[in-house]
Design a protein around this motif. Structure first.
Motif, short mmCIF file in Angstrom:
data_model
loop_
_atom_site.label_atom_id
_atom_site.label_comp_id
_atom_site.label_asym_id
_atom_site.label_seq_id
_atom_site.Cartn_x
_atom_site.Cartn_y
_atom_site.Cartn_z
N ASN A 1 -70.09 14.17 80.85
CA ASN A 1 -70.12 12.95 80.53
C ASN A 1 -68.75 12.36 80.61
O ASN A 1 -68.63 11.32 80.12
CB ASN A 1 -70.74 12.79 79.02
N HIS A 2 -67.72 13.03 81.02
CA HIS A 2 -66.26 12.43 81.17
C HIS A 2 -66.25 11.06 82.13
O HIS A 2 -66.81 11.08 82.84
CB HIS A 2 -65.31 13.42 81.80
N MET A 3 -65.66 10.08 81.49
CA MET A 3 -65.57 8.87 81.97
C MET A 3 -64.19 8.50 82.05
O MET A 3 -63.38 8.41 80.72
CB MET A 3 -66.51 7.63 81.27
N CYS A 4 -63.52 7.98 83.11
CA CYS A 4 -62.23 7.28 83.04
C CYS A 4 -62.34 5.91 82.79
O CYS A 4 -63.55 5.28 83.36
CB CYS A 4 -61.50 7.39 84.37
N PHE A 5 -61.50 5.05 82.54
CA PHE A 5 -61.74 3.58 82.24
C PHE A 5 -60.32 3.15 82.81
O PHE A 5 -59.13 3.53 82.88
CB PHE A 5 -61.24 3.25 80.85
N THR A 6 -60.58 1.73 83.43
CA THR A 6 -59.29 1.17 84.04
C THR A 6 -58.80 0.00 83.18
O THR A 6 -59.79 -0.38 82.28
CB THR A 6 -60.01 0.32 85.31
N PHE A 7 -58.08 -0.41 83.40
CA PHE A 7 -57.43 -1.74 82.81
C PHE A 7 -56.92 -2.66 84.21
O PHE A 7 -56.06 -2.42 84.76
CB PHE A 7 -56.07 -1.52 81.99
N GLU A 8 -58.06 -3.35 84.72
CA GLU A 8 -58.01 -4.01 85.98
C GLU A 8 -56.93 -4.59 86.21
O GLU A 8 -56.06 -4.48 87.56
CB GLU A 8 -59.29 -4.78 86.41
N GLU A 9 -56.28 -5.58 85.49
CA GLU A 9 -55.30 -6.55 85.79
C GLU A 9 -54.06 -5.81 86.11
O GLU A 9 -53.03 -6.32 86.74
CB GLU A 9 -55.32 -7.35 84.50
N GLU A 10 -53.70 -4.56 85.43
CA GLU A 10 -52.42 -4.01 85.55
C GLU A 10 -52.70 -2.83 86.44
O GLU A 10 -51.56 -2.08 86.78
CB GLU A 10 -52.07 -3.63 84.04
N GLY A 11 -53.84 -2.41 87.06
CA GLY A 11 -53.77 -1.48 88.11
C GLY A 11 -53.61 -0.25 87.19
O GLY A 11 -53.06 0.96 88.03
N VAL A 12 -54.32 0.07 86.27
CA VAL A 12 -53.93 1.18 85.53
C VAL A 12 -55.38 1.91 85.05
O VAL A 12 -56.38 1.35 85.11
CB VAL A 12 -53.48 0.71 84.11
N LEU A 13 -55.39 3.25 85.31
CA LEU A 13 -56.32 3.97 85.13
C LEU A 13 -56.15 4.92 83.98
O LEU A 13 -55.09 5.55 83.87
CB LEU A 13 -56.78 5.01 86.40
N PHE A 14 -57.07 5.08 82.75
CA PHE A 14 -56.93 5.92 81.68
C PHE A 14 -57.83 7.07 82.27
O PHE A 14 -58.94 7.17 81.95
CB PHE A 14 -57.25 5.31 80.44
N PRO A 15 -57.02 8.31 82.65
CA PRO A 15 -57.88 9.37 83.05
C PRO A 15 -58.54 10.57 82.07
O PRO A 15 -58.96 11.32 82.49
CB PRO A 15 -56.98 10.23 84.14
N GLY A 16 -58.11 10.21 80.75
CA GLY A 16 -58.50 10.95 79.82
C GLY A 16 -58.06 12.45 79.98
O GLY A 16 -56.83 12.47 80.05
N ASP A 17 -58.98 13.47 79.97
CA ASP A 17 -58.73 14.86 80.42
C ASP A 17 -59.00 15.23 82.01
O ASP A 17 -58.65 16.26 82.16
CB ASP A 17 -59.26 15.88 79.50
N HIS A 18 -59.55 14.15 82.46
CA HIS A 18 -59.75 14.58 84.25
C HIS A 18 -58.28 14.76 85.14
O HIS A 18 -58.32 15.81 85.68
CB HIS A 18 -60.52 13.14 84.60
N VAL A 19 -57.07 14.10 84.63
CA VAL A 19 -56.04 14.39 85.33
C VAL A 19 -55.38 13.95 84.20
O VAL A 19 -54.90 13.31 83.39
CB VAL A 19 -55.72 13.34 86.37
N MET A 20 -54.32 15.37 83.89
CA MET A 20 -53.21 15.45 82.71
C MET A 20 -51.83 15.23 83.25
O MET A 20 -51.49 15.34 84.39
CB MET A 20 -53.57 16.57 81.92
N GLY A 21 -51.06 14.61 82.46
CA GLY A 21 -49.50 14.38 83.02
C GLY A 21 -48.79 15.55 82.88
O GLY A 21 -47.77 15.50 83.27
N TRP A 22 -49.24 16.72 82.27
CA TRP A 22 -48.46 17.87 82.02
C TRP A 22 -48.92 19.28 82.50
O TRP A 22 -48.14 20.39 82.63
CB TRP A 22 -48.17 18.06 80.39
N SER A 23 -50.10 19.49 82.87
CA SER A 23 -50.70 20.64 83.05
C SER A 23 -52.17 20.60 83.85
O SER A 23 -52.68 19.34 84.15
CB SER A 23 -50.95 21.44 81.63
N THR A 24 -52.80 21.78 84.47
CA THR A 24 -54.10 21.37 84.80
C THR A 24 -55.11 21.40 83.94
O THR A 24 -54.90 21.80 82.67
CB THR A 24 -54.61 22.67 85.81
N THR A 25 -56.36 20.90 84.07
CA THR A 25 -57.28 20.75 83.23
C THR A 25 -58.13 21.72 82.98
O THR A 25 -58.46 22.35 83.94
CB THR A 25 -58.19 19.52 83.60
N VAL A 26 -58.69 22.13 81.71
CA VAL A 26 -59.46 23.24 81.66
C VAL A 26 -61.02 22.77 82.07
O VAL A 26 -61.53 21.62 81.88
CB VAL A 26 -59.89 23.74 80.06
#
Ligand SMILES: [Zn+2]
Length: 316
Positions: free
Chosen positions: A172-197
């Motif tokens: 059920n994982h869902m990312c969310f965008t902030f359209e006006e700023e070209g931002v994606l909140f990837p949750g745990d789908h893509v992490m900034g420090w490691s690979t995802t479990v």
């Protein structure tokens, strides 16, 4: 690790402080650091005046109080939840109660399949040992509004949020965008420090790789993950993640072809340079690759129907 993207450290974390990380975007980091959450859960606040909150975070008094202070004077109109792991969704219930804002998500975490009882016991054991702290589930979470893939979930002054369904880490994982700023909140789908479990049965490697390709095909300019720093060249970063997973899959296939028939033996080979404490989650990751390889027909389960942690495998 042998390949994959360059991970950057998250500098300058002060728990509970509200940081303006980008225009119209603030972040509060919860004090729940671990080897699965890195420095902790980053909760995002989009907009001013009327705001949306992404992943309210873990059931921690200090984080609840920090969010309460950060949101003073704001009207919360949307609570967005990427998935139901205990470091993401539990405070959504409190925030909903406090503000009356609806919660938005792809859906609740699916109930466990009775056939997976054995796996669940193993998972429970790992949780007891503290190995998989981030992976405990918030089965209580049920969104007020279910967001379909590609649908605009909520809007406010200067912000529009769209849902992007990205099954893999959880179904059920869902990312969310902030359209006006070209931002994606990837949750745990893509992490900034490691690979995802990616942990079967709900975690699905084939779906995960497809969902990586899906976000890599989008034009988002910046990712703000729940764990770790922002990602500024997200397409290149995600391509490297895909490459890393495919390389790992090939290593698993080569190991089975080379006569390693059980997961612990494959883990011992592929993760020989990794702390043994991480070998159990590594086993679930190897399982997720084997499930994919079995589905694709290049490996088969030698002693049963379904790919499991304790199965024996052989190359086809
Ligand atoms: Zn998670």
């Amino acid at each position: 690790m042998s390949s994959g993207p360059e991970f950057r450290p998250l500098d300058d974390v002060v728990y509970g402080r509200v940081d303006e990380v980008a225009p119209m975007l603030r972040r509060v980091v919860a004090e729940n650091p671990s080897k699965f959450t890195y420095r902790g859960t980053g909760t995002y606040i989009i907009g001013t005046g009327e705001v949306a909150v992404v992943d309210p975070g873990p059931m921690l008094d200090s984080h609840r109080d920090a969010l309460h202070a950060a949101l003073a004077g704001e009207r919360v109109t949307a609570i967005l939840v990427t998935h139901c792991h205990s470091d993401h969704s539990p405070l959504a219930a409190w925030l909903h109660e406090e503000t009356g804002a609806p919660t938005y998500a792809f859906g609740p975490h699916p109930p466990a399949d009775p056939d997976d009882e054995v796996e669940d016991e193993e998972l429970a054991e790992e949780i007891t040992e503290g190995v998989k702290v981030e992976e405990t589930l918030d089965h209580a979470f049920e969104p007020d509004v279910r967001v379909a893939d590609g649908e605009v979930a909520a809007t406010g002054p200067g912000w529009t949020v769209r849902g992007v369904h990205t099954p893999g880490h959880t179904s059920n994982h869902m990312c969310f965008t902030f359209e006006e700023e070209g931002v994606l909140f990837p949750g745990d789908h893509v992490m900034g420090w490691s690979t995802t479990v990616v942990s079967p049965p709900d975690g699905d490697m084939a779906a995960y790789v497809d969902s990586l390709r899906k976000v890599a095909g989008r034009a988002d300019r910046t990712y703000w993950p729940t764990h770790g720093p922002s990602i500024d060249s997200p397409q290149r970063y995600v391509d490297a993640l895909v490459e890393h997973r495919l390389q790992r899959e090939q290593q698993v296939l080569d190991a089975v072809r080379g006569g390693l028939v059980e997961i612990p033996a494959i883990v011992a080979l592929l993760y020989r340079d990794v702390d043994e404490k991480l070998h159990k989650p590594a086993g679930r990751s190897v399982l997720s690759h084997l499930v994919k390889l079995v589905d694709e027909g290049s490996v088969r389960v030698a002693d049963g129907e379904r790919a499991r942690l304790k199965s024996r495998y052989e190359a086809v």
